[in-house]
Design an enzyme around this catalytic site. Structure first.
Site, PDB file in Angstrom:
ATOM      1  CG  ASP A   1      -2.030   1.004   1.142  1.00 11.89           C
ATOM      2  OD1 ASP A   1      -2.254   1.561   0.051  1.00 11.89           O
ATOM      3  OD2 ASP A   1      -2.693   1.231   2.174  1.00 11.89           O
ATOM      4  CD  GLU A   2      -0.961   5.626   1.169  1.00 14.26           C
ATOM      5  OE1 GLU A   2      -0.539   6.257   0.172  1.00 14.26           O
ATOM      6  OE2 GLU A   2      -2.027   5.907   1.749  1.00 14.26           O
TER       7      GLU A   2
END
Length: 759
Positions: free
Chosen positions: A219-220
């Site tokens: 994620d991110e």
């Protein structure tokens, strides 16, 4: 029913693509968390993939916990085997099992920042390094950057090429690593770097984890650094089932080491990658999204995408341009008050976002005066910040010396070698004889007897006496500058925390703005009156913590949040984007600022208000800046009223026309074919920790000595290394020097602060 049925078409495609490398470009508010959790649930519930073979990496423990809870709700039993963790916790688990292969015991200690700082201080002391010239925090930050780039002390020594400063940093880096190994310790950056080292040195260990983690999600991804990228690349190298989720348009942490190229170049690393764009936004109106799309489209380093929504067009963007920053804050607060009274919103529906923490001071004061409850998110209320409390404590002591808390706060700030025992003796004497602490300081020799302790106290009393003697002849602005100058307060900040020193000095500059405004608006102003006014606006302790509040925060703090009504304040060139970005030859600096603006715009759900001030006081001086270039990148038709008028190609510098929402009649600056006086940027405060003290204690700013180098000369800088002087120009406060550094490009700086050495 499949867990994918609740997703839109693009989300469904992203969640259902399990094999091979996948890049999910998730625009702001497009539901990426839902995609990740439903993707994981689909893998377990419908694709028959064992939870044991799934690794999901996030950036925070909170995000990891939230993801696990959502998966639990979707799947139920069996998902406890999924490895959902942050980068650091993932690496700790791996190293606890295998770090003995690298010569460490498996029960290694993890050093926090204070531990690391203690090690560095000891090394610098042993090497007899001047801590004023080379602060320990600077070494720590540099070493952290090296580790983020997977660069070892040996690599850095090779890069130094005989340069004294570079070699010193490399040697300290090596000493630091040797000390950690001796203590069987790792710092946070080591956790990732050592795991990468382990995988490369012992392929059998890597293969063990490759065989376990058949499916990897990150994620991110736009916030990953080089070390994190390499860790993930190694783990996914065998099976190539790597799914990364992120938004290059929200990459705003370059200053923390984030490398936007990781997400932009994903397809170069994985040529057969499947790229899926999530462009449907569930948060904002189309008007807000059109504004965001228009701004970010000016960046060249990005993946093309355009956010859209089915929420409808929504309200137009309000644009406010006031004469001063005070009027800007007053207008914003008045708007919130009126809409609250009209029942259109609650206080909690409103967020005021700004580029720098120093901007919060005026906004906080206006909220207090209007009786609006507020909360500063991700920061400290302006008058509660350490540097502000320090300066105010000096002012209180100078004013009357009766505030024991104020005197005791600054008696050793900056450090004067006055110990706790000495302070205790004076305090005890005061309690016994009914004297305040400052009176005891005046009688230090009588109380303590002759000696170093009494001498140090006497020096402090003399300093306060000197300030008192000037009260009749100087302004409060000059007094604050004199305090900062004579106490070497800036040096103290730079030595103790060089990363935050500039921001802390900006806050003191904002206190100076307050003093200047107070003196301009008050007949026969006194220091006592100033302190009284500050005390009134600073008294926020009575605000109910559970009350409905307006949120005040920097744009960086706002990432990941959303609000019905967002106010973007201080949208002026020189402030946002800042002059350092504007003056930089590196185009990525402006692009990072533009991404930050994009993040700010996309925090708004229903209503966006953008504000700027024609004049703004910065460090006690009034500056006149143009409306931010980012505002001018938003099409006119998206604004309520006329919005800011763009200059024509033939006429690049013109007055702007403005609309003020809610006014009975709108006044606009008349268009003219004659260019108005160009707005001149204030002298850049680059490579500098502060703005209003360019020379050290006792120096005469007006008669600063000319540097011993000129255009064409070769010079050396402590941080930037060798370079060629392009220009030397005498400014109002100091000589401004422009240097083309061999490895860092062109920089502007003040000669006194830069401390350039001719070579």
């Amino acid at each position: 029913m499949s867990v994918l049925e609740i997703l839109n078409d693009k989300q469904k495609e992203a969640a259902g693509q399990l094999e091979g490398p996948v890049l999910i470009l998730a625009g702001a508010g497009s539901g990426k968390t839902r995609v990740l959790t439903n993707r994981t649930a689909y893998m377990i519930d419908e694709a028959g993939i064992s939870p044991w073979n799934i690794l999901a990496i996030t950036f925070t423990n909170k995000a990891a916990d939230e993801m696990r809870e959502r998966i639990d709700r979707l799947v139920g039993q069996g998902c406890e085997s999924i490895w959902v963790a942050t980068f650091h916790s993932t690496c700790v688990r791996i190293l606890r099992r295998h770090i003995d292969l690298l010569g460490f015991d498996n029960n290694f200690t993890i050093y926090d920042t204070d531990d690391s700082k203690s090690v560095i201080k000891e090394i610098l002391k042993r090497r007899e390094v001047d801590s004023k010239q080379y602060p320990d925090k600077r070494f720590l930050n540099w070493i952290s950057s090296c580790k983020n780039e997977l660069s070892s002390p040996e690599d850095e020594m090779e890069e130094a090429l005989g340069d004294y400063t570079d070699e010193l940093y490399a040697k300290v880096y090596k000493d630091y690593q040797d000390a950690l190994r001796k203590n069987n310790a790792l710092d946070f950056d080591d956790l990732i770097m050592k795991t990468v080292e382990l995988f490369k040195a012992f392929p059998e260990v890597l293969e063990n984890y490759q065989n376990r983690f058949l499916y990897i999600m990150v994620d991110e991804y736009q916030d990953t650094n080089t070390a994190q990228f390499e860790l993930i690349r190694l783990l996914a190298d065998k099976n190539k089932n790597i799914c990364v989720v992120g938004d290059d348009d929200q990459s705003i942490y370059k200053f923390r080491g984030a490398n936007i190229r990781n997400i932009l170049d994903f397809e170069k690393v994985y040529p057969n990658a499947k790229v899926i764009k999530l462009e449907q936004n569930y948060r904002s109106t189309q008007t807000i999204l059109d504004a965001a799309n228009s701004v970010i489209s000016n960046n060249s380093s990005r993946k093309p995408k355009s956010l859209w929504t089915d929420r409808g067009e929504g309200e137009k963007i309000r644009f406010i341009n006031t004469d001063t920053a005070y009027e800007e804050a007053e207008t914003i607060v008045d708007m919130i008050c009126r809409e609250k009274r009209a029942g259109k919103c609650e206080y909690r529906d409103n967020a005021i976002l700004y580029r720098t923490n120093a901007q919060s001071r005026i906004l906080e004061e206006k909220c207090i005066m209007a009786g609006i409850p507020y909360s500063v998110v991700g920061g400290v209320n302006f008058y509660s910040r350490k540097e502000i409390k320090d300066i105010l404590a000096y002012l209180k002591t100078i004013d009357n010396g009766k505030d024991d808390l104020a005197v005791r706060r600054i008696i050793n700030v900056p450090k004067r070698g006055i110990g706790a025992t000495t302070i205790g003796k004076l305090a005890d004497y005061g309690t016994e004889h009914g004297l305040n602490f400052y009176d005891c300081c005046i009688r230090a020799e009588e109380i303590l007897g002759h000696g170093k302790a009494a001498d140090k106290i006497s020096e402090f009393v003399s300093l306060i006496g000197l300030f008192k003697s000037k009260l009749e002849f100087i302004t409060i602005e000059q007094l604050i500058n004199d305090i900062v100058d004579r106490t070497d307060y800036e040096e103290m900040l730079t030595e103790s925390d060089p990363d935050d020193a500039a921001e802390r000095m900006e806050n003191i500059g904002e206190l100076i703005n307050k003093a200047v405004s107070f003196e301009e608006q008050t007949d026969e102003p006194t220091l006592s009156q100033f302190l009284e006014e500050v005390a009134l606006v600073a008294d926020i302790d009575n605000v109910d913590e559970n009350a409905d509040k307006v949120m005040l925060m920097t744009l960086h703090s706002a990432k990941g949040l959303e609000f019905p009504n967002v106010y973007l304040a201080g949208m002026e060139d020189g402030l946002f984007p800042g002059f350092m970005s504007i003056c930089s030859d590196d185009e990525t600096e402006i692009e990072e600022e533009r991404r930050l603006c994009y993040v700010g715009i996309t925090r708004a759900m229903n209503r966006l208000t953008i504000s700027a001030a024609r004049s703004r006081m910065i460090r006690g001086e009034t500056q006149y800046n143009a409306v931010s270039r980012f505002v001018k990148e938003i099409p006119d038709e998206l604004f309520e009223g006329r919005g800011p008028v763009r200059p024509s190609k033939e006429e690049p510098v013109r007055k702007f026309e403005y609309s003020t929402p809610g006014a009975a009649t709108r006044k606009t600056a008349p268009a003219t074919s004659t260019p108005s006086r160009p707005v001149v940027a204030p002298k850049p405060f680059i490579a500098r920790a502060t703005a209003f003290t360019s020379l050290k204690k006792g120096a005469d700013i007006a008669s600063a000595a000319a540097p011993d180098y000129g255009p064409g000369d070769r010079v050396s800088h402590m941080k930037f290394g060798a370079g060629t002087v392009l220009n030397v120009e005498k400014g109002a406060r100091d000589y401004e020097v422009t240097v083309d550094f061999d490895g860092f490009g062109t920089k502007k700086m003040f000669a006194a602060f830069a401390k350039l050495s001719k070579i």
